[in-house]
Scaffold this motif. Structure first.
Motif, PDB file in Angstrom:
ATOM      1  N   ALA A  30       0.704  -1.182   0.105  1.00 53.17           N
ATOM      2  CA  ALA A  30       0.002  -0.003  -0.174  1.00 53.17           C
ATOM      3  C   ALA A  30       0.913   1.344  -0.054  1.00 53.17           C
ATOM      4  O   ALA A  30       1.847   1.325   0.724  1.00 53.17           O
ATOM      5  CB  ALA A  30      -0.860   0.033   1.146  1.00 53.17           C
ATOM      6  N   PRO A  31       0.639   2.135  -1.044  1.00 52.62           N
ATOM      7  CA  PRO A  31       1.646   3.214  -1.024  1.00 52.62           C
ATOM      8  C   PRO A  31       1.511   4.216   0.333  1.00 52.62           C
ATOM      9  O   PRO A  31       0.339   4.188   0.832  1.00 52.62           O
ATOM     10  CB  PRO A  31       1.159   4.114  -2.178  1.00 52.62           C
ATOM     11  N   ASP A  32       2.617   4.877   0.601  1.00 49.45           N
ATOM     12  CA  ASP A  32       2.513   5.873   1.608  1.00 49.45           C
ATOM     13  C   ASP A  32       1.610   6.902   1.510  1.00 49.45           C
ATOM     14  O   ASP A  32       0.887   7.492   2.379  1.00 49.45           O
ATOM     15  CB  ASP A  32       3.941   6.317   1.747  1.00 49.45           C
ATOM     16  N   GLU A  33       1.529   7.398   0.023  1.00 46.83           N
ATOM     17  CA  GLU A  33       0.717   8.265  -0.514  1.00 46.83           C
ATOM     18  C   GLU A  33       0.314   7.900  -1.616  1.00 46.83           C
ATOM     19  O   GLU A  33       1.125   7.452  -2.636  1.00 46.83           O
ATOM     20  CB  GLU A  33       1.436   9.578  -0.396  1.00 46.83           C
ATOM     21  N   LEU A  34      -1.099   7.748  -1.989  1.00 44.66           N
ATOM     22  CA  LEU A  34      -1.598   7.306  -3.216  1.00 44.66           C
ATOM     23  C   LEU A  34      -1.969   8.782  -3.823  1.00 44.66           C
ATOM     24  O   LEU A  34      -2.776   9.429  -3.418  1.00 44.66           O
ATOM     25  CB  LEU A  34      -2.610   6.460  -3.004  1.00 44.66           C
ATOM     26  N   VAL A  35      -1.621   9.004  -5.271  1.00 50.39           N
ATOM     27  CA  VAL A  35      -1.747  10.620  -5.545  1.00 50.39           C
ATOM     28  C   VAL A  35      -2.620  10.158  -6.728  1.00 50.39           C
ATOM     29  O   VAL A  35      -3.494  11.045  -7.145  1.00 50.39           O
ATOM     30  CB  VAL A  35      -0.222  10.949  -6.188  1.00 50.39           C
ATOM     31  N   PHE A  36      -2.482   9.253  -7.743  1.00 47.33           N
ATOM     32  CA  PHE A  36      -3.334   8.886  -8.970  1.00 47.33           C
ATOM     33  C   PHE A  36      -4.036   7.701  -8.808  1.00 47.33           C
ATOM     34  O   PHE A  36      -3.296   6.474  -8.496  1.00 47.33           O
ATOM     35  CB  PHE A  36      -2.476   9.138 -10.168  1.00 47.33           C
TER      36      PHE A  36
ATOM     37  N   PHE B 194      -6.589   1.439 -11.846  1.00 50.92           N
ATOM     38  CA  PHE B 194      -5.085   1.208 -11.479  1.00 50.92           C
ATOM     39  C   PHE B 194      -4.715   2.463 -10.371  1.00 50.92           C
ATOM     40  O   PHE B 194      -4.938   3.531 -10.772  1.00 50.92           O
ATOM     41  CB  PHE B 194      -4.144   0.989 -12.656  1.00 50.92           C
ATOM     42  N   ARG B 195      -4.062   1.805  -9.490  1.00 46.80           N
ATOM     43  CA  ARG B 195      -3.290   2.997  -8.773  1.00 46.80           C
ATOM     44  C   ARG B 195      -2.094   3.300  -9.502  1.00 46.80           C
ATOM     45  O   ARG B 195      -0.896   2.517  -9.289  1.00 46.80           O
ATOM     46  CB  ARG B 195      -3.062   2.374  -7.123  1.00 46.80           C
ATOM     47  N   SER B 196      -2.187   4.548 -10.033  1.00 47.00           N
ATOM     48  CA  SER B 196      -1.119   4.672 -11.055  1.00 47.00           C
ATOM     49  C   SER B 196      -0.176   5.744 -10.485  1.00 47.00           C
ATOM     50  O   SER B 196       0.800   6.183 -11.345  1.00 47.00           O
ATOM     51  CB  SER B 196      -1.541   5.352 -12.429  1.00 47.00           C
ATOM     52  N   GLY B 197      -0.209   6.245  -9.416  1.00 46.13           N
ATOM     53  CA  GLY B 197       0.616   7.324  -9.027  1.00 46.13           C
ATOM     54  C   GLY B 197       0.882   6.970  -7.157  1.00 46.13           C
ATOM     55  O   GLY B 197       0.243   7.393  -6.663  1.00 46.13           O
ATOM     56  N   CYS B 198       2.149   6.403  -7.126  1.00 43.13           N
ATOM     57  CA  CYS B 198       2.188   5.647  -5.740  1.00 43.13           C
ATOM     58  C   CYS B 198       3.558   6.269  -5.163  1.00 43.13           C
ATOM     59  O   CYS B 198       4.618   5.959  -5.878  1.00 43.13           O
ATOM     60  CB  CYS B 198       2.330   4.053  -5.864  1.00 43.13           C
ATOM     61  N   ALA B 199       3.534   6.744  -3.898  1.00 41.79           N
ATOM     62  CA  ALA B 199       4.908   7.523  -3.491  1.00 41.79           C
ATOM     63  C   ALA B 199       5.161   6.457  -2.168  1.00 41.79           C
ATOM     64  O   ALA B 199       4.392   6.183  -1.305  1.00 41.79           O
ATOM     65  CB  ALA B 199       4.547   8.890  -2.916  1.00 41.79           C
ATOM     66  N   TYR B 200       6.431   6.326  -2.170  1.00 46.64           N
ATOM     67  CA  TYR B 200       7.116   5.462  -1.092  1.00 46.64           C
ATOM     68  C   TYR B 200       8.209   6.002  -0.492  1.00 46.64           C
ATOM     69  O   TYR B 200       9.051   6.928  -1.141  1.00 46.64           O
ATOM     70  CB  TYR B 200       7.586   3.891  -1.713  1.00 46.64           C
ATOM     71  N   ARG B 201       8.575   5.847   0.743  1.00 48.32           N
ATOM     72  CA  ARG B 201       9.815   6.169   1.431  1.00 48.32           C
ATOM     73  C   ARG B 201      10.554   4.919   1.809  1.00 48.32           C
ATOM     74  O   ARG B 201       9.985   3.943   2.204  1.00 48.32           O
ATOM     75  CB  ARG B 201       9.706   7.186   2.647  1.00 48.32           C
ATOM     76  N   ARG B 202      11.912   4.801   1.307  1.00 47.81           N
ATOM     77  CA  ARG B 202      12.726   3.693   1.349  1.00 47.81           C
ATOM     78  C   ARG B 202      14.043   4.070   2.037  1.00 47.81           C
ATOM     79  O   ARG B 202      14.816   4.762   1.354  1.00 47.81           O
ATOM     80  CB  ARG B 202      12.929   2.857   0.395  1.00 47.81           C
ATOM     81  N   GLY B 203      14.546   4.027   3.399  1.00 47.05           N
ATOM     82  CA  GLY B 203      15.491   4.360   4.026  1.00 47.05           C
ATOM     83  C   GLY B 203      15.383   6.158   3.951  1.00 47.05           C
ATOM     84  O   GLY B 203      14.491   6.825   4.372  1.00 47.05           O
TER      85      GLY B 203
END
Lengths: 240, 240, 240, 240
Positions: C163-169, C179-188
């Protein structure tokens, strides 16, 4: 060049008038202590306080505010419901809101959260360590791994807020408690950041790292230029 | 009646053989200490350890496992990559995974997180208080506001994991640190719960509240009957 | 004045050499089509492609890259594991990563997600509408309520990512899929943005709104100056 | 044996009395159509409607309700503020709440969300496809990859709610829109699930898969036995 972000620092401004101990720490009021370092960094800052007409938050002031900072404690109930509604609607339409410390119980914050916003508290001799748990978040810019406040009021879990969209800080207190002390939310087109520290009897807002967090939060919460959604009845989209 | 949830408790099982101090706390191995209270509650429990063929995690065992519990520390690198891959694919297809303590550095957990999973640690005289920050989460069933462990190894932030889908516990340590100690994730059709405590020299897994959390996590992570997505080439859906 | 953000656009660059239809849309390669509008906006852009030594991603190039953009499709398996590992570690230490379209199946993205990253797909006559569901997110700056692409490859749910940290599109396709076409994640310390569109046979990267999203994503993913966590053995903090 | 979950189905119950077309679809009211399959599965179900004293939601009824289901549309403003407050406080103390379709604009839902809860809508000839994007979520138990409703009212993004804690469903509509149609939230000790479909002129609540989702949501939202946080002034914890 970009226009400076327009900040309004709202303060209840009662403790400072009533208690000598608070006045010694914040002789011009908490709002001035918060406003000064923001001005020095180039933000366009004004202040507003509870006892002004409409608490200083007229529709004109709100319309010209990009980010509103909120400090209140003993007189939350005196904030007029219509002003609360104006603030909430401005947040929904894009204004940022930075809620500090005892502002967790303000009408505006409770209204935007939909929960009781209750917590544990203690005024004693606690040290607070504010740990960064989200090092790539804009609100953590320029910080070390933690901020140490030698003396602060304790706020402890459970903090009755919705799970933050992004959790940035977690606090440790000498007496054995933890607290989610930096919580980022989106509400409508606006952004809300809750930042825990700042009891009126401690010089927290003179601390450079705390000032840094507030400035970071203001930058993060400033309105963007994303789409303005249209709501209501809607025609089908034409197929190409 | 519902079939019991089938749990496999995996333990590295090396410290117990090498260190008298650990053997005194866990004479039959950490896996047995974890398995016994689960069996007593009606789960169908088996154990598996590193030095068995294929580490005890044959395809047959994995196929019959609803939830895998993982404890490892000194020999993460000895876990064969093909077994890691088997475990990861079983999680994706629905098997639950409960990762304990130093399992944060196991290959399976790092593989599922996509981060370094690094953290601060200290073996000293810290007390740990595990605070519930999400009181309606199934993993917090039957608990009080916090669990206190008189002595535990300290793990401190920054914990380099993705922001958990749901944060359930935050720990406080005497030495000044905090830690996100109960982290829930979904990966594919499977669920993953990381639970921090359980250093091999402390009797943590004999603590009834810790046993309760592990049982709760097993129930939460057990596979459901949600849809099995089909991937790949796909025809347009017929319009009614 | 702030230094420009240094962007490396990585492209597999095979379809363009093998298929006339693709070459007609992207005569200089997809990487050049992505790089040009970024350069025009003041980003410091270079490109790198699969068939260069070390795929153009030497340690020096990575060290000088603030944000890496990734397009790949038919030759994911040819990307050397050691380069993948270098990229992943740079993300963990702060480099941004923008993964485009079929890059969902790249080794770097799968490695950072910990899931299969699988999905449904179809090359047909679908129109795509990319709806903004998070209007205050920086990646949505300057957009309308949706972007319409007259022809695009369909990607459909279930999209097997965390599940994206923030779903934008969220995208709509003619054939009936979302489709969840814009997905923001943080890694490290790094940020990852997945953006769906960009099939090689369509002129998607010539679309001004798509170019806007990519530029927004680069700005959002650029490294900050947050704390650099120290990991490993740690002394107790002194109490004031 | 476990006690059955006690469900109260609340319905405005006005359309059914005023419009023959609605009465033909739901002759006994939407509440009865929702209640019947729940009763058949062993839930302890009662109903309550707007025109009863205190809208049928007396303190006694609320105290005996584990999960409240809410359908309203044309008369949201007639719901008394004190009843709204009672419902909200019961959610905070653990009662589950399942909000259906036009209940997005109910006072209780808006109060718990802190946003406008606005959206796009259209009554036309749209087909809706409700895609599961979170296949391991309890609310998706027993479903296929999507539910297809041949005719439904369209609701389109932007849906002005906080980003859900867990997004379970995303809908597709013929006319070109998408919608986050299954949204899970925690508020206090209570859980809230919003589920989109159910326009009064369509037989949506007679659809077995829709009934399945509602039953799943009731089970998911039922109160647990997690800690009851204490708030307010708090003594330091004794150090061992």
């Amino acid at each position: 060049m970009a226009q400076p972000i327009r900040v309004t620092v709202w303060n209840e401004f009662r403790h400072e008038k009533m208690h000598e101990a608070v006045r010694q720490v914040y002789p011009d009021g908490i709002h001035e202590a918060i406003a000064r370092p923001l001005s020095a960094q180039g933000f366009a800052v004004r202040t507003a306080t509870l006892d002004e007409p409409r608490h200083g938050l007229t529709p004109e002031v709100l319309a010209e505010t990009d980010v509103l900072i909120w400090w209140g404690h003993m007189a939350h109930h005196e904030v007029a419901d219509e002003v609360v509604e104006d603030v909430v609607r401005r947040v929904w339409s894009g204004m940022g809101l930075v809620v500090l410390h005892s502002g967790h119980f303000s009408k505006v914050f409770k209204r935007l959260m939909g929960t009781s916003c209750d917590l544990k508290w203690r005024e004693a001799n606690d040290t607070e360590r504010i740990w960064v748990v989200n090092p790539s978040h804009p609100v953590a810019e320029g910080l070390g791994e933690y901020i140490e406040l030698e003396r602060e009021e304790m706020y402890g879990e459970h903090f009755d807020v919705p799970a933050p969209d992004e959790l940035v800080f977690v606090s440790w207190f000498t007496g054995g408690e933890v607290f989610r002390s930096g919580c980022a939310y989106r509400r409508g087109r606006g952004k809300v950041f809750y930042f825990r520290p700042g009891h009126e009897t401690y010089p927290t807002y003179h601390h450079p790292q705390i000032q840094r967090v507030i400035a970071n939060a203001v930058r993060w919460a400033a309105p963007g230029s994303g789409p303005v959604p249209r709501y209501g009845h809607s025609q089908p989209l034409a197929s190409p």
